[in-house]
Scaffold this motif. Structure first.
Motif, PDB file in Angstrom:
ATOM      1  N   GLU A  16       0.829  -1.203   0.000  1.00 50.50           N
ATOM      2  CA  GLU A  16       0.000   0.000   0.000  1.00 50.50           C
ATOM      3  C   GLU A  16       0.856   1.242   0.000  1.00 50.50           C
ATOM      4  O   GLU A  16       0.557   2.247  -0.624  1.00 50.50           O
ATOM      5  N   LYS A  17       1.970   1.162   0.741  1.00 47.43           N
ATOM      6  CA  LYS A  17       2.848   2.323   0.818  1.00 47.43           C
ATOM      7  C   LYS A  17       3.509   2.619  -0.516  1.00 47.43           C
ATOM      8  O   LYS A  17       3.871   3.744  -0.799  1.00 47.43           O
ATOM      9  N   THR A  18       3.702   1.541  -1.345  1.00 47.57           N
ATOM     10  CA  THR A  18       4.378   1.762  -2.621  1.00 47.57           C
ATOM     11  C   THR A  18       3.464   2.449  -3.628  1.00 47.57           C
ATOM     12  O   THR A  18       3.930   2.947  -4.636  1.00 47.57           O
ATOM     13  N   LYS A  19       2.171   2.455  -3.383  1.00 48.92           N
ATOM     14  CA  LYS A  19       1.232   3.123  -4.284  1.00 48.92           C
ATOM     15  C   LYS A  19       1.249   4.620  -4.026  1.00 48.92           C
ATOM     16  O   LYS A  19       0.704   5.094  -3.043  1.00 48.92           O
ATOM     17  N   MET A  20       1.907   5.351  -4.924  1.00 44.60           N
ATOM     18  CA  MET A  20       1.991   6.806  -4.776  1.00 44.60           C
ATOM     19  C   MET A  20       0.786   7.440  -5.439  1.00 44.60           C
ATOM     20  O   MET A  20       0.799   7.746  -6.638  1.00 44.60           O
ATOM     21  N   GLN A  21      -0.277   7.585  -4.681  1.00 44.51           N
ATOM     22  CA  GLN A  21      -1.531   8.119  -5.212  1.00 44.51           C
ATOM     23  C   GLN A  21      -2.180   9.011  -4.166  1.00 44.51           C
ATOM     24  O   GLN A  21      -2.054   8.774  -2.965  1.00 44.51           O
ATOM     25  N   LEU A  22      -2.909  10.026  -4.666  1.00 42.49           N
ATOM     26  CA  LEU A  22      -3.757  10.795  -3.752  1.00 42.49           C
ATOM     27  C   LEU A  22      -4.875   9.879  -3.270  1.00 42.49           C
ATOM     28  O   LEU A  22      -5.435   9.112  -4.056  1.00 42.49           O
ATOM     29  N   LYS A  23      -5.199   9.933  -2.007  1.00 47.66           N
ATOM     30  CA  LYS A  23      -6.227   9.072  -1.435  1.00 47.66           C
ATOM     31  C   LYS A  23      -7.534   9.846  -1.258  1.00 47.66           C
ATOM     32  O   LYS A  23      -7.534  11.023  -0.916  1.00 47.66           O
ATOM     33  N   ARG A  24      -8.626   9.142  -1.481  1.00 43.93           N
ATOM     34  CA  ARG A  24      -9.942   9.764  -1.308  1.00 43.93           C
ATOM     35  C   ARG A  24     -10.275   9.792   0.186  1.00 43.93           C
ATOM     36  O   ARG A  24     -10.772   8.823   0.745  1.00 43.93           O
ATOM     37  N   ARG A  25     -10.027  10.951   0.798  1.00 46.66           N
ATOM     38  CA  ARG A  25     -10.207  11.087   2.247  1.00 46.66           C
ATOM     39  C   ARG A  25     -11.216  12.169   2.617  1.00 46.66           C
ATOM     40  O   ARG A  25     -11.479  12.391   3.797  1.00 46.66           O
ATOM     41  N   ILE A  26     -11.760  12.884   1.639  1.00 49.83           N
ATOM     42  CA  ILE A  26     -12.627  14.024   1.924  1.00 49.83           C
ATOM     43  C   ILE A  26     -14.085  13.606   1.754  1.00 49.83           C
ATOM     44  O   ILE A  26     -14.501  13.185   0.676  1.00 49.83           O
ATOM     45  N   GLY A  27     -14.851  13.709   2.840  1.00 48.64           N
ATOM     46  CA  GLY A  27     -16.258  13.355   2.811  1.00 48.64           C
ATOM     47  C   GLY A  27     -17.141  14.545   2.476  1.00 48.64           C
ATOM     48  O   GLY A  27     -16.666  15.651   2.215  1.00 48.64           O
ATOM     49  N   CYS A  28     -18.449  14.319   2.523  1.00 44.86           N
ATOM     50  CA  CYS A  28     -19.412  15.357   2.159  1.00 44.86           C
ATOM     51  C   CYS A  28     -19.328  16.554   3.112  1.00 44.86           C
ATOM     52  O   CYS A  28     -19.286  17.707   2.671  1.00 44.86           O
ATOM     53  N   PHE A  29     -19.300  16.293   4.423  1.00 47.14           N
ATOM     54  CA  PHE A  29     -19.231  17.380   5.401  1.00 47.14           C
ATOM     55  C   PHE A  29     -17.932  18.166   5.251  1.00 47.14           C
ATOM     56  O   PHE A  29     -17.921  19.394   5.363  1.00 47.14           O
ATOM     57  N   ASP A  30     -16.850  17.448   4.967  1.00 48.55           N
ATOM     58  CA  ASP A  30     -15.564  18.118   4.739  1.00 48.55           C
ATOM     59  C   ASP A  30     -15.658  19.037   3.516  1.00 48.55           C
ATOM     60  O   ASP A  30     -15.159  20.168   3.532  1.00 48.55           O
ATOM     61  N   GLY A  31     -16.296  18.536   2.462  1.00 46.43           N
ATOM     62  CA  GLY A  31     -16.448  19.334   1.247  1.00 46.43           C
ATOM     63  C   GLY A  31     -17.277  20.585   1.479  1.00 46.43           C
ATOM     64  O   GLY A  31     -16.950  21.666   0.964  1.00 46.43           O
ATOM     65  N   VAL A  32     -18.350  20.452   2.260  1.00 46.30           N
ATOM     66  CA  VAL A  32     -19.172  21.619   2.604  1.00 46.30           C
ATOM     67  C   VAL A  32     -18.324  22.654   3.333  1.00 46.30           C
ATOM     68  O   VAL A  32     -18.409  23.863   3.070  1.00 46.30           O
ATOM     69  N   SER A  33     -17.480  22.190   4.246  1.00 47.02           N
ATOM     70  CA  SER A  33     -16.609  23.096   4.997  1.00 47.02           C
ATOM     71  C   SER A  33     -15.647  23.824   4.068  1.00 47.02           C
ATOM     72  O   SER A  33     -15.403  25.027   4.244  1.00 47.02           O
ATOM     73  N   PHE A  34     -15.105  23.109   3.083  1.00 45.83           N
ATOM     74  CA  PHE A  34     -14.166  23.743   2.154  1.00 45.83           C
ATOM     75  C   PHE A  34     -14.862  24.794   1.286  1.00 45.83           C
ATOM     76  O   PHE A  34     -14.318  25.871   1.051  1.00 45.83           O
ATOM     77  N   ILE A  35     -16.070  24.486   0.797  1.00 40.74           N
ATOM     78  CA  ILE A  35     -16.766  25.453  -0.058  1.00 40.74           C
ATOM     79  C   ILE A  35     -17.161  26.692   0.742  1.00 40.74           C
ATOM     80  O   ILE A  35     -16.902  27.832   0.337  1.00 40.74           O
ATOM     81  N   ILE A  36     -17.798  26.475   1.902  1.00 39.58           N
ATOM     82  CA  ILE A  36     -18.194  27.620   2.728  1.00 39.58           C
ATOM     83  C   ILE A  36     -16.966  28.403   3.170  1.00 39.58           C
ATOM     84  O   ILE A  36     -16.958  29.642   3.155  1.00 39.58           O
ATOM     85  N   GLY A  37     -15.903  27.685   3.535  1.00 40.45           N
ATOM     86  CA  GLY A  37     -14.663  28.349   3.953  1.00 40.45           C
ATOM     87  C   GLY A  37     -14.044  29.169   2.843  1.00 40.45           C
ATOM     88  O   GLY A  37     -13.450  30.220   3.097  1.00 40.45           O
ATOM     89  N   SER A  38     -14.198  28.708   1.600  1.00 41.28           N
ATOM     90  CA  SER A  38     -13.658  29.450   0.457  1.00 41.28           C
ATOM     91  C   SER A  38     -14.476  30.696   0.158  1.00 41.28           C
ATOM     92  O   SER A  38     -13.926  31.744  -0.188  1.00 41.28           O
ATOM     93  N   ILE A  39     -15.805  30.585   0.279  1.00 35.98           N
ATOM     94  CA  ILE A  39     -16.677  31.710  -0.069  1.00 35.98           C
ATOM     95  C   ILE A  39     -16.639  32.796   1.005  1.00 35.98           C
ATOM     96  O   ILE A  39     -16.465  33.985   0.715  1.00 35.98           O
ATOM     97  N   VAL A  40     -16.814  32.388   2.254  1.00 34.51           N
ATOM     98  CA  VAL A  40     -16.953  33.352   3.354  1.00 34.51           C
ATOM     99  C   VAL A  40     -15.572  33.773   3.845  1.00 34.51           C
ATOM    100  O   VAL A  40     -14.888  33.019   4.520  1.00 34.51           O
ATOM    101  N   GLY A  41     -15.170  34.965   3.458  1.00 32.22           N
ATOM    102  CA  GLY A  41     -13.903  35.520   3.933  1.00 32.22           C
ATOM    103  C   GLY A  41     -14.159  36.697   4.853  1.00 32.22           C
ATOM    104  O   GLY A  41     -15.076  36.671   5.676  1.00 32.22           O
ATOM    105  N   ALA A  42     -13.395  37.757   4.673  1.00 30.39           N
ATOM    106  CA  ALA A  42     -13.554  38.933   5.527  1.00 30.39           C
ATOM    107  C   ALA A  42     -14.644  39.869   5.031  1.00 30.39           C
ATOM    108  O   ALA A  42     -15.169  40.678   5.797  1.00 30.39           O
ATOM    109  N   GLY A  43     -15.001  39.770   3.746  1.00 30.51           N
ATOM    110  CA  GLY A  43     -15.871  40.765   3.130  1.00 30.51           C
ATOM    111  C   GLY A  43     -17.205  40.958   3.815  1.00 30.51           C
ATOM    112  O   GLY A  43     -17.633  42.087   4.055  1.00 30.51           O
ATOM    113  N   ILE A  44     -17.905  39.869   4.147  1.00 32.16           N
ATOM    114  CA  ILE A  44     -19.233  39.979   4.748  1.00 32.16           C
ATOM    115  C   ILE A  44     -19.167  40.623   6.129  1.00 32.16           C
ATOM    116  O   ILE A  44     -20.134  41.227   6.590  1.00 32.16           O
ATOM    117  N   PHE A  45     -18.024  40.509   6.808  1.00 31.26           N
ATOM    118  CA  PHE A  45     -17.853  41.135   8.120  1.00 31.26           C
ATOM    119  C   PHE A  45     -17.435  42.595   8.001  1.00 31.26           C
ATOM    120  O   PHE A  45     -17.860  43.442   8.781  1.00 31.26           O
TER     121      PHE A  45
END
Length: 487
Positions: A16-45
């Motif tokens: 398994e270690k010899t397989k140099m590949q990106l692993k699918r580790r990001i779930g739905c809730f994680d993805g929601v966090s990334f999108i909201i985190g990307s959109i909501v910056g300082a501007g709205i505040f």
């Protein structure tokens, strides 16, 4: 008797270690966090004033534009959801433009993004440093050297964190997204409570929302442009090849994150208008701070802290996605091969993250360079238009491509028209030589593309440098192509 396959756990783990590949580790809730985190910056505040200002302080028009901007962003994200589920590769728009329109438009995209996206990260870190240091200096300005040193420290800390562990970067994103949404909830709930209270001064702005002067077409367009800018970042999920079960999770994530931001943006703006007059909002340097001084004066300090937290979360998300963009560009031969290699211990695109972090650091040191990238704002919508055009091309050129999710076909046509309008509008209304220079810079990519990509010009000494850096950074080429590298 022949030797069978070894069932030794150590052998399995070693394979398994010899397989140099990106692993699918990001779930739905994680993805929601990334999108909201990307959109909501300082501007709205800090400065949600652009829409209201260009709406001529007309509350009804301003709230309508906030809603319409969110719906356009949702339409764009649904187009990206189709591309992300059909072509679940790292690189986002770059990978989709390359598949739909060819190598040259994709190279122009990555050439431009290689400079503009790190510059945006540099601007975020400097703004974070401003909010983090200013409380210690009161009314006096914080020293520039201190702010730049802190900005560099934060930038490299996040670069190292993202290069070390996807799980840790995801955990940081979730925590900071929850914190910023809690801060927005305080403002939104505070406004609802005051509205329910029914005091006349709180309801005054909403009794005749469309009663004041109506803006003309160009002013509405400018307000719309400001609203769309506030929703920027909805495209970030398509950069993540590590999404688990992308066929299901990408559309679900998009349909959860973007509508949530639309609702929060509307509630926060209504809350601001409940407490402050339109003139007070437009003249305020930091609207959320002014709101807090009126509503929660004893704990008003949480708002500047929330701004810093929001910037930090947006920066983490941006660095995560930018690393994947550089990684995808290198895999296609559009950037040096070292950048597509993965760390042998963590299977993260560490060289790509180091590459983008170095460029961002260069922008921080003489921060005047960041101002030059303001004139590249039109390029973001140009690339969105090209990406949606790629969707249309692929629908007709590859009709049998497996598409777990398909957007209503008129939607990408609307997005293409909207994108090219937003590209041309600022150039036509406010012509400036800097736009011409930015366009020349984008065309300058041909000087690099023709010899090094099209004709594959190669220098042997680059191989020696790559080998040395590969050993120094402990990285190795990924197994397989971008299409098959994720598990």
């Amino acid at each position: 008797m022949g030797r069978g396959k070894s069932n030794d756990p150590k052998d399995v783990k070693r394979k398994e270690k010899t397989k140099m590949q990106l692993k699918r580790r990001i779930g739905c809730f994680d993805g929601v966090s990334f999108i909201i985190g990307s959109i909501v910056g300082a501007g709205i505040f800090v400065s949600p004033t652009g829409v209201l200002k260009h709406s001529l302080l007309n509350v009804g028009v301003a709230l309508t534009i906030w809603t319409a901007s969110g719906l356009v962003s949702l339409m764009g994200s649904l187009c990206y959801a189709e591309l992300g589920t059909a072509l679940p590769f790292s690189g986002g728009e770059y990978s989709h433009i390359k598949r739909g329109l060819g190598s040259l438009p994709a190279f122009v995209f990555i050439w431009t993004s290689t400079f503009t996206k790190p510059a945006s990260n540099a601007a975020r870190t400097l703004l974070f440093a401003e909010y983090a240091t200013q409380p210690f200096y009161g009314i006096c300005p914080a020293p520039e050297v201190l702010k730049k040193c802190l900005a560099l420290a934060v930038l490299w800390s996040l670069g190292i964190l993202n290069g070390r562990s996807v799980k840790l970067a995801t955990w940081v994103q979730i925590v900071f997204t929850l914190l910023k949404m809690m801060a927005l909830s305080v403002i939104a709930v505070g406004g609802i409570v005051l509205l329910v209270g029914g005091r006349k001064e709180n309801l005054a702005r909403f009794e005749d929302m469309f009663g004041s002067e109506m803006p003309n077409a160009s002013q509405i367009a400018e307000a719309f442009f400001q609203g769309l800018y506030a929703y920027g970042g909805w495209w970030s999920l398509n950069y993540m090849a590590e999404m688990k079960n992308p066929s299901r999770n990408i559309p679900l994530t998009v349909m959860t994150a973007v509508p949530s931001v639309i609702v929060f943006y509307l509630l926060v703006n209504i809350s601001y208008l409940t407490v402050l007059t339109p003139k007070e909002i437009v003249s305020s340097v930091a609207v959320a701070v002014t709101w807090a001084d009126r509503v929660i004066p004893s704990v008003a300090w949480i708002i500047p802290l929330s701004v810093a937290i929001s910037i930090f979360g947006a920066l983490n998300s941006s660095m995560f996605t930018l690393g994947r963009l550089s990684y995808a560009g290198s895999q296609s031969g559009h950037l040096p091969v070292l950048i597509s290699m993965l760390n042998v211990h963590t299977c993260t695109p560490a060289p790509a993250l180091i590459f983008s972090t170095i460029i961002a650091s260069i922008f921080i040191i003489p921060s005047d360079l960041i101002m030059l990238t303001n004139y590249f704002g039109f390029s973001a919508w140009l690339m969105i238009g090209l990406t949606c055009a790629s969707l249309i091309v692929l629908r007709y050129r590859e009709p049998n491509l497996h598409r777990p999710y398909k957007v209503f076909l008129p939607v990408p046509f609307v997005m293409v028209a909207m994108s090219f309008f937003l590209v041309l509008a600022p150039i036509v209304w406010s012509p400036n030589m800097q736009y011409f220079y930015a366009f020349l810079f984008m065309l300058g990519s041909l000087i690099v593309y023709l010899p090094f990509v099209h004709f594959k010009l190669h220098f042997a000494f680059f191989d020696k440098i790559t080998c040395y850096l590969q050993l120094l950074l402990e990285v190795s080429p990924a197994d397989g192509s971008d299409e098959s590298k994720c598990e």
